[in-house]
Design a protein around this motif. Sequence first.
Motif, mmCIF file in Angstrom:
data_model
loop_
_atom_site.group_PDB
_atom_site.id
_atom_site.type_symbol
_atom_site.label_atom_id
_atom_site.label_comp_id
_atom_site.label_asym_id
_atom_site.label_seq_id
_atom_site.Cartn_x
_atom_site.Cartn_y
_atom_site.Cartn_z
ATOM 1 N N ALA A 383 0.823 -1.205 0.000
ATOM 2 C CA ALA A 383 0.000 0.000 0.000
ATOM 3 C C ALA A 383 0.858 1.256 0.000
ATOM 4 C CB ALA A 383 -0.919 0.002 1.214
ATOM 5 N N ASP A 384 0.428 2.247 -0.760
ATOM 6 C CA ASP A 384 1.043 3.575 -0.761
ATOM 7 C C ASP A 384 0.573 4.312 0.486
ATOM 8 O OD1 ASP A 384 2.155 6.037 -1.404
ATOM 9 O OD2 ASP A 384 1.259 6.139 -3.405
ATOM 10 N N THR A 385 1.478 4.920 1.219
ATOM 11 C CA THR A 385 1.105 5.678 2.419
ATOM 12 C C THR A 385 0.880 7.157 2.116
ATOM 13 O OG1 THR A 385 3.399 6.170 3.006
ATOM 14 C CG2 THR A 385 2.458 4.119 3.858
ATOM 15 N N PHE A 386 1.257 7.599 0.912
ATOM 16 C CA PHE A 386 1.130 8.992 0.483
ATOM 17 C C PHE A 386 1.944 9.934 1.370
ATOM 18 C CE2 PHE A 386 -2.842 6.668 -0.300
ATOM 19 C CZ PHE A 386 -2.734 6.559 -1.679
ATOM 20 N N THR A 387 2.993 9.387 1.949
ATOM 21 C CA THR A 387 3.930 10.169 2.752
ATOM 22 C C THR A 387 5.344 9.774 2.341
ATOM 23 O OG1 THR A 387 3.993 8.497 4.522
ATOM 24 C CG2 THR A 387 2.349 10.252 4.728
ATOM 25 N N GLY A 388 6.314 10.586 2.736
ATOM 26 C CA GLY A 388 7.702 10.296 2.415
ATOM 27 C C GLY A 388 8.077 10.823 1.048
ATOM 28 N N THR A 389 9.354 10.928 0.801
ATOM 29 C CA THR A 389 9.881 11.484 -0.439
ATOM 30 C C THR A 389 10.051 10.386 -1.478
ATOM 31 O OG1 THR A 389 11.058 13.186 0.791
ATOM 32 C CG2 THR A 389 11.797 12.770 -1.464
ATOM 33 N N LEU A 390 9.491 10.599 -2.669
ATOM 34 C CA LEU A 390 9.655 9.610 -3.736
ATOM 35 C C LEU A 390 11.141 9.424 -4.031
ATOM 36 C CD1 LEU A 390 6.849 10.663 -6.273
ATOM 37 C CD2 LEU A 390 6.695 9.105 -4.316
ATOM 38 N N GLY A 391 11.558 8.167 -4.128
ATOM 39 C CA GLY A 391 12.958 7.865 -4.381
ATOM 40 C C GLY A 391 13.793 7.700 -3.133
ATOM 41 N N ASP A 392 13.198 7.927 -1.963
ATOM 42 C CA ASP A 392 13.891 7.735 -0.687
ATOM 43 C C ASP A 392 13.604 6.318 -0.193
ATOM 44 O OD1 ASP A 392 14.705 7.668 2.002
ATOM 45 O OD2 ASP A 392 14.098 9.737 2.374
ATOM 46 N N PRO A 393 14.615 5.527 0.153
ATOM 47 C CA PRO A 393 14.363 4.167 0.636
ATOM 48 C C PRO A 393 13.438 4.104 1.847
ATOM 49 C CG PRO A 393 16.679 4.432 0.094
ATOM 50 C CD PRO A 393 16.060 5.804 0.005
ATOM 51 N N ALA A 394 13.291 5.239 2.570
ATOM 52 C CA ALA A 394 12.390 5.258 3.715
ATOM 53 C C ALA A 394 10.927 5.381 3.300
ATOM 54 C CB ALA A 394 12.756 6.413 4.653
ATOM 55 N N GLU A 395 10.667 5.767 2.044
ATOM 56 C CA GLU A 395 9.293 5.864 1.547
ATOM 57 C C GLU A 395 8.787 4.457 1.260
ATOM 58 O OE1 GLU A 395 6.174 5.683 -1.136
ATOM 59 O OE2 GLU A 395 8.182 5.477 -2.018
ATOM 60 N N ALA A 396 7.509 4.207 1.518
ATOM 61 C CA ALA A 396 6.984 2.839 1.544
ATOM 62 C C ALA A 396 7.234 2.053 0.260
ATOM 63 C CB ALA A 396 5.486 2.872 1.848
ATOM 64 N N LEU A 397 6.846 2.583 -0.895
ATOM 65 C CA LEU A 397 6.958 1.801 -2.122
ATOM 66 C C LEU A 397 8.373 1.785 -2.674
ATOM 67 C CD1 LEU A 397 3.620 2.597 -3.994
ATOM 68 C CD2 LEU A 397 4.170 0.741 -2.428
ATOM 69 N N THR A 398 9.102 2.885 -2.526
ATOM 70 C CA THR A 398 10.514 2.870 -2.927
ATOM 71 C C THR A 398 11.270 1.832 -2.099
ATOM 72 O OG1 THR A 398 10.408 5.238 -3.421
ATOM 73 C CG2 THR A 398 12.599 4.244 -3.250
ATOM 74 N N GLY A 399 11.013 1.833 -0.792
ATOM 75 C CA GLY A 399 11.670 0.874 0.098
ATOM 76 C C GLY A 399 11.299 -0.556 -0.226
ATOM 77 N N ALA A 400 10.030 -0.787 -0.581
ATOM 78 C CA ALA A 400 9.589 -2.141 -0.924
ATOM 79 C C ALA A 400 10.263 -2.615 -2.211
ATOM 80 C CB ALA A 400 8.080 -2.172 -1.077
ATOM 81 N N ALA A 401 10.379 -1.723 -3.198
ATOM 82 C CA ALA A 401 11.040 -2.088 -4.458
ATOM 83 C C ALA A 401 12.511 -2.398 -4.226
ATOM 84 C CB ALA A 401 10.884 -0.958 -5.468
ATOM 85 N N LEU A 402 13.186 -1.565 -3.447
ATOM 86 C CA LEU A 402 14.591 -1.796 -3.145
ATOM 87 C C LEU A 402 14.756 -3.081 -2.341
ATOM 88 C CD1 LEU A 402 17.481 -0.671 -3.358
ATOM 89 C CD2 LEU A 402 17.061 0.562 -1.210
ATOM 90 N N GLY A 403 13.831 -3.313 -1.408
ATOM 91 C CA GLY A 403 13.885 -4.530 -0.605
ATOM 92 C C GLY A 403 13.749 -5.780 -1.443
ATOM 93 N N TYR A 404 12.884 -5.734 -2.457
ATOM 94 C CA TYR A 404 12.743 -6.893 -3.333
ATOM 95 C C TYR A 404 14.053 -7.169 -4.072
ATOM 96 C CZ TYR A 404 11.178 -10.126 -6.877
ATOM 97 O OH TYR A 404 11.063 -11.244 -7.673
ATOM 98 N N LEU A 405 14.697 -6.128 -4.562
ATOM 99 C CA LEU A 405 15.963 -6.319 -5.268
ATOM 100 C C LEU A 405 17.051 -6.843 -4.334
ATOM 101 C CD1 LEU A 405 15.929 -3.139 -7.530
ATOM 102 C CD2 LEU A 405 15.692 -5.516 -8.276
ATOM 103 N N GLN A 406 16.965 -6.508 -3.066
ATOM 104 C CA GLN A 406 17.964 -6.977 -2.089
ATOM 105 C C GLN A 406 17.743 -8.436 -1.708
ATOM 106 O OE1 GLN A 406 18.931 -2.763 0.246
ATOM 107 N NE2 GLN A 406 17.511 -4.211 1.145
ATOM 108 N N THR A 407 16.460 -8.844 -1.530
ATOM 109 C CA THR A 407 16.175 -10.166 -0.967
ATOM 110 C C THR A 407 15.558 -11.138 -1.962
ATOM 111 O OG1 THR A 407 13.929 -9.582 -0.252
ATOM 112 C CG2 THR A 407 15.750 -9.048 1.258
#
Length: 439
Positions: A383-407
Motif C-alpha cells: 500500500a502507498d502511504t502517500f507520505t515520504g519522499t519519492l525515491g527515498d528508501p524510507a518511503e513505503a513503495l521505494t523501500g519495498a522495491a529496493l527490498g525486493y531487489l535486495q532479498t
Amino acid sequence: MLFERGWKWAATAATVVLLSACGGGGGSAPAGSASCDVASQKDWLRGYMLDWYYWSGSSPNPDPAGYPTLAAYFDALKYANYPGARGPVDPWSNYVDTATYNRFFAEGRAMDYGIFVNGLEGQLPLRIRMVEPNSPAALGGLARGDVIKAINGVADTALLTSGFAVLSPAQAGTQVTVDIERSGVPQRVTLTAAEYDLTPVPTSATLTRSSGAKVGYVALKDFIVQAESALTTRLDAIKADGATELIVDLRYNGGGRISTANHLASQIVGAVHGGKVFTSLVYNAAHQSSNTSFTMATVPGSAFSRVVVITGPRTCSASELIVNGLSPYAQVVTVGGTSCGKPYGFSPVESCGNVFSAVNFRSNNALGQADYDAGIAPTCAVADTFTGTLGDPAEALTGAALGYLQTGSCPVAIAPARASTQQLRRLAEPGDRPGMTAD
C-alpha cells in the motif's frame, strides 16, 4: 492516450498538424464534421464511431435524435461490455477542448493548482500525494503528505463523497482555499490557478543495496515529448554511477504518447534489443491497414539486469505498456497496487473545436499479449502511504522495491485497496489523464 474524462476543446492550424501526427499506422486521419451545429456533429460522430471505434459492430448505434447534447450522444455510443469491465460502459473514450489537449500534449503545460490527492482510495486521512514543482501549490508551500481537512470550507469527509471538481479550475485566476494539517499544526493556504510547465520526470536517484550494488530510481509522471531528454539524461547518469538494476516509479502516471513509452523502454533494454517490437497496435476489422508496430531504438550500453516498476490504480495505458512491452525481453517485477487495466489507445481526431479520443486500437506486446483489461496485478502488493519522499528508501513503495531487489522476496506489507471504475469516475482527481495516443 490520454484524457479519459468528458472534457471539451478549441482548434488552431497547429492543432491539425499535431493530430495528424498522432494518427499511428497506415492511411490518413479522418476529417471532422463539415458543419458544427449539434445535429451535424452528432451525425458525424455516429459515422466516425461506426467506422473507427475499436468495438464497432458490438457497440450501441442509437438514433441521435433522442439525445439533446453531443456529450450525451457520445456516452450512448460507447461499448457497454468491454472485456474485463468493472463498470457499465467503456470508461476511456472522451473528448476535450483542443486548447486543453494541446496544452498537455504539445506544450507540456497545465492550467490548474498542481495539487493531487489520494481521493480515489476513498479513505481518510485525505492527503496530498503529489505537488507539481512549478505549480501554484508548490509556490504555496504545500507538500506530499500534508493532510487535507477542507477545501473551500468543504470537509474531507464530504469531499470523498462529492469528488474533487473544485481542484480543476475552469480558468486561470480562480482561487481555492485549502485547510491542511502538518505535524498536527493546522494551516490555511489560498491558491490561484495558473498555467505552468509540467515536470514529467520529477526525481531520480542512485540507491545502494545492502550488498553495495547500485540501483537506479526514476519517477515519471507523464509520457510527453518533454520527458524524453530528461529520461535520457537521468538514466545516463544512473548508468554512469554503476547501477545495473532499475526502479521505475509509474504509480501516478496515467499514460501519454506511445513514442515516449518506446523511448523509455529503449533506454532500459540497451543495445541488445534495439530494433525489436515494443508494442503493436491492432485496429478494428475495417482498418487493419492501420495496424503498426513501435520498435525500440538501439541505445548504446548494456540493459538493466532487473527492472522493478512501481504501480497503482493510477498506472494506466502507456504506463502499463512499459510492463507489458518489456516482459518479453526483461525480468519485470511490479510493486504496489493493481494498475488501471487499459490496453487500449486513441488516434485522436479534431472536429469543431474538440478533440475526440475514442478507443481505436488494442496494444499488444511482441508476443501478441495484452491480457490486462482487469489491470496488472502486482508481484508484491504494497500500500502507498502517500507520505515520504519519492525515491527515498524510507518511503513505503521505494523501500519495498529496493527490498525486493535486495532479498528477492516481497516485503510483508498491507495490500492496497482495489478501486472500482465507479470510484475512478466519481473521485477523478485533477491531473489524472489515463490513456495513450498512437504517436
